[in-house]
Design a protein around this motif. Structure first.
Motif, PDB file in Angstrom:
ATOM      1  N   ALA A  42      61.753  34.838  34.319  1.00  0.00           N
ATOM      2  CA  ALA A  42      62.019  35.780  34.509  1.00  0.00           C
ATOM      3  C   ALA A  42      61.165  36.966  34.644  1.00  0.00           C
ATOM      4  O   ALA A  42      61.444  38.072  35.646  1.00  0.00           O
ATOM      5  N   GLN A  43      60.506  37.371  33.573  1.00  0.00           N
ATOM      6  CA  GLN A  43      59.580  38.078  33.965  1.00  0.00           C
ATOM      7  C   GLN A  43      58.143  37.208  35.248  1.00  0.00           C
ATOM      8  O   GLN A  43      57.458  38.789  35.530  1.00  0.00           O
ATOM      9  N   VAL A  44      57.810  36.563  35.291  1.00  0.00           N
ATOM     10  CA  VAL A  44      57.132  36.239  36.461  1.00  0.00           C
ATOM     11  C   VAL A  44      58.005  36.401  38.169  1.00  0.00           C
ATOM     12  O   VAL A  44      57.208  36.915  38.592  1.00  0.00           O
ATOM     13  N   LEU A  45      58.916  35.513  38.398  1.00  0.00           N
ATOM     14  CA  LEU A  45      59.685  36.638  39.370  1.00  0.00           C
ATOM     15  C   LEU A  45      59.338  38.024  39.294  1.00  0.00           C
ATOM     16  O   LEU A  45      59.497  38.308  40.671  1.00  0.00           O
ATOM     17  N   ASP A  46      60.224  38.979  38.336  1.00  0.00           N
ATOM     18  CA  ASP A  46      60.194  40.097  38.166  1.00  0.00           C
ATOM     19  C   ASP A  46      57.835  41.025  38.762  1.00  0.00           C
ATOM     20  O   ASP A  46      59.043  41.628  39.733  1.00  0.00           O
ATOM     21  N   ARG A  47      57.149  40.231  38.237  1.00  0.00           N
ATOM     22  CA  ARG A  47      56.125  40.541  38.701  1.00  0.00           C
ATOM     23  C   ARG A  47      55.998  40.012  40.567  1.00  0.00           C
ATOM     24  O   ARG A  47      55.209  40.188  41.145  1.00  0.00           O
ATOM     25  N   MET A  48      56.152  39.068  40.218  1.00  0.00           N
ATOM     26  CA  MET A  48      56.076  38.180  42.163  1.00  0.00           C
ATOM     27  C   MET A  48      56.686  39.325  43.009  1.00  0.00           C
ATOM     28  O   MET A  48      56.657  39.350  43.933  1.00  0.00           O
ATOM     29  N   LEU A  49      58.417  39.738  42.404  1.00  0.00           N
ATOM     30  CA  LEU A  49      58.410  40.572  43.852  1.00  0.00           C
ATOM     31  C   LEU A  49      58.710  41.995  43.420  1.00  0.00           C
ATOM     32  O   LEU A  49      58.393  42.567  45.447  1.00  0.00           O
ATOM     33  N   TRP A  50      57.684  42.603  43.055  1.00  0.00           N
ATOM     34  CA  TRP A  50      56.523  43.262  43.073  1.00  0.00           C
ATOM     35  C   TRP A  50      55.321  43.198  44.177  1.00  0.00           C
ATOM     36  O   TRP A  50      54.941  44.044  44.917  1.00  0.00           O
ATOM     37  N   THR A  51      54.875  42.251  44.606  1.00  0.00           N
ATOM     38  CA  THR A  51      53.933  41.440  45.002  1.00  0.00           C
ATOM     39  C   THR A  51      53.858  40.598  46.081  1.00  0.00           C
ATOM     40  O   THR A  51      53.434  40.559  47.217  1.00  0.00           O
ATOM     41  N   HIS A  52      54.957  40.163  46.450  1.00  0.00           N
ATOM     42  CA  HIS A  52      55.626  39.260  46.941  1.00  0.00           C
ATOM     43  C   HIS A  52      55.096  39.727  49.381  1.00  0.00           C
ATOM     44  O   HIS A  52      54.613  38.721  49.392  1.00  0.00           O
ATOM     45  N   GLU A  53      55.613  40.824  49.198  1.00  0.00           N
ATOM     46  CA  GLU A  53      55.236  41.240  50.963  1.00  0.00           C
ATOM     47  C   GLU A  53      54.422  42.836  50.720  1.00  0.00           C
ATOM     48  O   GLU A  53      54.950  43.683  49.908  1.00  0.00           O
TER      49      GLU A  53
END
Length: 152
Positions: A42-53
């Motif tokens: 969940a923490q990894v996805l949280d970080r990814m959503l900040w940087t995805h696009e």
């Protein structure tokens, strides 16, 4: 009304696909709960959503945030399924993305359930079991090959 269920099989990178689909859902005005296998993912996805696009903002919080009810995208851990007395398990009931290996609790409350399944053999067997459970409950199922980007 029973939810529709969509399976995205053969996903090379489940988290990248989750970011893409969550971004599209948010862009079309949907509210989403993303259920991850554990707190670390969940923490990894949280970080990814900040940087995805780089030029896109996808407002999201973890489920334990006081802003979860007001934020369109909520990330939850499969381990965090205990609801407070008198409080619903999920802050939204529009779309549920499940990346955990089991059937999500309270999935019938949602309009759409999206299952994302990796290419790993270890993920395919639990996904087949979830497919069977949904089908046995009479839900409408659709399958997509996430790598080839085609309906099955």
């Amino acid at each position: 009304m029973a939810p529709r269920v969509q399976f995205y099989h053969n996903t090379p990178d489940p988290l990248a696909l989750a970011c893409e689909l969550v971004g599209r859902a948010y862009g079309s005005g949907r509210k989403v709960v993303v259920r991850m296998p554990d707190e670390a993912s969940a923490q990894v996805l949280d970080r990814m959503l900040w940087t995805h696009e780089r030029l896109t903002f996808i407002p999201h919080v973890l489920q334990d945030s006081p802003l979860a009810g007001e934020t369109p995208i909520v990330i939850a851990s499969a381990a965090d399924t205990s609801a407070a007395v008198g409080k619903p398990l999920w802050p939204h009931t529009d779309m549920l993305f499940n990346l955990a290996p089991d059937l999500p609790p309270a999935y019938p409350d949602f309009k759409l359930v999206v299952e994302i399944v990796s290419q790993r053999e270890a993920d395919k067997l639990p996904a087949r079991a979830r497919w069977t459970q949904y089908r046995e409950r009479g839900l409408t199922l659709k399958a997509f090959d996430a790598e080839l980007r085609v309906a099955l």
